[in-house]
Design a protein around this motif. Structure first.
Motif, mmCIF file in Angstrom:
data_model
loop_
_atom_site.group_PDB
_atom_site.id
_atom_site.type_symbol
_atom_site.label_atom_id
_atom_site.label_comp_id
_atom_site.label_asym_id
_atom_site.label_seq_id
_atom_site.Cartn_x
_atom_site.Cartn_y
_atom_site.Cartn_z
ATOM 1 N N ALA B 167 0.837 -1.209 0.000
ATOM 2 C CA ALA B 167 0.000 0.000 0.000
ATOM 3 C C ALA B 167 0.867 1.252 0.000
ATOM 4 N N TRP B 180 -4.251 7.947 -3.189
ATOM 5 C CA TRP B 180 -3.601 7.198 -2.110
ATOM 6 C C TRP B 180 -4.492 7.001 -0.884
ATOM 7 N N LEU B 181 -5.461 7.907 -0.721
ATOM 8 C CA LEU B 181 -6.428 7.636 0.361
ATOM 9 C C LEU B 181 -7.255 6.399 0.014
ATOM 10 N N LEU B 184 -5.023 3.307 0.673
ATOM 11 C CA LEU B 184 -4.908 3.004 2.112
ATOM 12 C C LEU B 184 -6.250 2.519 2.676
ATOM 13 N N ALA B 187 -6.668 -1.071 1.612
ATOM 14 C CA ALA B 187 -5.799 -1.937 2.432
ATOM 15 C C ALA B 187 -6.412 -2.114 3.826
ATOM 16 N N ALA B 188 -6.931 -1.008 4.383
ATOM 17 C CA ALA B 188 -7.570 -1.094 5.707
ATOM 18 C C ALA B 188 -8.759 -2.047 5.655
#
Lengths: 234, 212
Positions: B167, B180-181, B184, B187-188
């Motif tokens: 990530a 990129w938010l 992430l 991924a979260a």
């Protein structure tokens, strides 16, 4: 390894821990209170938040918070974090919020478990004292503290270790210092050993602090405990 | 992007979530086996127990991120193996203590009964003691395994290529905050789903925790 910079790094870690731990404890208290609220939507929202906060790694929170803070426009906050450049103080502050999110769910679970350990009769007895909500919460917190302090202490040691993630950004703390020293001097073993000793000492201080608080708050038992008025057997 | 997060970046596979799970499973299994050895050694007497418990306490005082950094820098093994080793040591310091506590609580009359029935010590451990301790410790172990899976994100410092590293590498590719938010956040979400799957799997294996 330079003594002065290591001292600054230790102070940086201590400040990151203090600020983020205070935020985490406050948020956890709020989540625990929300989870037991009579309002169903509030309770469900608080439970969902606890599960989400517990399910996401702190490393991801820190990376997201750090990247976001790096993009924030000017306006430097007061210099709270020793050694960290003025322009990165906001990053350190954002990382504190991220660290708090990483621990709040776990702490809320600990608080809820300690509340459950009091037992329904004791909770009911506190309820019928006729206190207002804040005073009642204080009494429950005081009663549950001896049960909650040991696991809270363990979590706070873990929380201390999580401050090392701040080393991924230009924030001065112990792990970043170890990494920088290892790269600068190539004496990796010395740098890692110093870092390990510092973290072990800091962990011991946190653990000891919570143990002392636990001892201070646990009522001394001499002889058989008298039956409590709200005991189910009385 | 989704595939990269799930199985790693091209040329660096297996990585992403798959590697996180493999590392978590490997470290968890190795720590469980070693944890039983630790617990057995601790229960054998204070001469073994005290130094072992002291070493375990010191290990628990070291952050995983520093442990991973130290192992990767000081031990000449491939990065994935260094990550596995660091995770195993970290997990052992927690699993060993959990098992030690539950092993100490194993009812003495069970062991005595096994002796009366002519069951040898090794068979008694394998068929009675270990399953009993595992069943009792499952709740505490489940909490630790969830933590272990999430803590594998600390391996980002050595760039092993697990989910957090993947990530982070993806976020480095673009300055677009929305992109990129999203990376992430995804991924979260993967971590969250894997955690829920792990809880369901443990419940299926051991029954609802605490109800045995």
């Amino acid at each position: 390894m330079s003594g002065a910079s290591l001292t600054t790094a230790i102070l940086g870690t201590a400040m990151l821990w203090l600020v983020s731990a205070a935020l985490a404890l406050a948020l956890a208290g709020l989540l625990a209170w929300g989870s037991t609220a009579p309002s169903r939507p509030v309770a469900l929202g608080a439970r969902a938040a606890v599960n989400v906060f517990r399910g996401i790694p702190t490393s991801l929170y820190v990376i997201a918070a750090g990247l976001l803070a790096l993009r924030l426009p000017g306006g430097a906050p007061p210099a709270l974090f020793p050694g960290t450049d003025r322009s990165f103080q906001i990053v350190a502050l954002a990382i504190c919020v991220a660290l708090a999110l990483g621990s709040a769910g776990h702490l809320a679970e600990i608080f809820l478990a300690a509340r459950r350990a009091l037992g329904r009769p004791r909770i009911e007895a506190i309820r019928v004292l006729g206190l207002g909500a804040p005073a009642r919460a204080r009494v429950v917190a005081r009663e549950a503290a001896p049960v909650a302090l040991a696991p809270t202490g363990s979590r706070m040691v873990h929380h201390l270790h999580n401050t090392a993630f701040a080393g991924l950004f230009p924030v001065v703390e112990v792990y970043g210092h170890v990494d920088a020293e290892a790269n600068a001097t190539f004496r990796v073993g010395d740098a890692v050993l110093t870092g390990c000793l510092v973290y072990i000492a800091l962990s011991a201080v946190v653990w000891l602090g919570f143990r002392l608080a636990e001892q201070a708050l646990t009522p001394a038992v001499s002889g058989p405990e008298p039956p409590r008025p709200w005991s189910s057997t009385s | 992007m989704v595939l990269d997060l799930l199985i790693g970046l091209p040329g660096d596979r297996p990585g992403g979530l798959l590697l996180s799970v493999l590392l978590g499973l490997g470290a968890g299994a190795a720590a469980l086996a070693l944890g039983f050895a630790y617990a057995a050694a601790c229960s054998a007497g204070r001469a073994f127990g005290l130094p072992l418990q002291g070493a375990s306490a010191l290990l628990r005082g070291i952050p995983l991120i520093l442990l991973a950094f130290g192992v990767a820098e000081l031990v000449s093994v491939p990065l994935a193996l260094a990550g596995l080793l660091a995770l195993t040591l970290y997990s052992l310091s927690h699993t060993g203590e959990i098992l030690r506590g539950f092993l100490a609580a194993y009812p003495a009359e069970n062991a005595a009964q096994a002796r009366v029935m002519g069951i040898g010590p090794i068979r008694e451990w394998v068929t009675l003691r270990i399953p009993h301790v595992l069943r009792d410790a499952l709740g505490a172990l489940q909490t630790h395994w969830i933590s272990l899976l999430k803590d594998s994100g600390a391996l980002v410092v050595i760039g092993v290529g697990e989910l957090t590293t993947t990530a982070k590498l993806l976020t480095d590719r673009s300055a677009d905050t929305g992109y990129w938010l999203g990376v992430l956040g995804l991924a979260a979400g993967f971590y969250l789903l894997t955690t829920l799957a792990l809880i369901a799997a443990v419940r299926r294996i051991g029954g609802p925790v605490g109800e045995h």
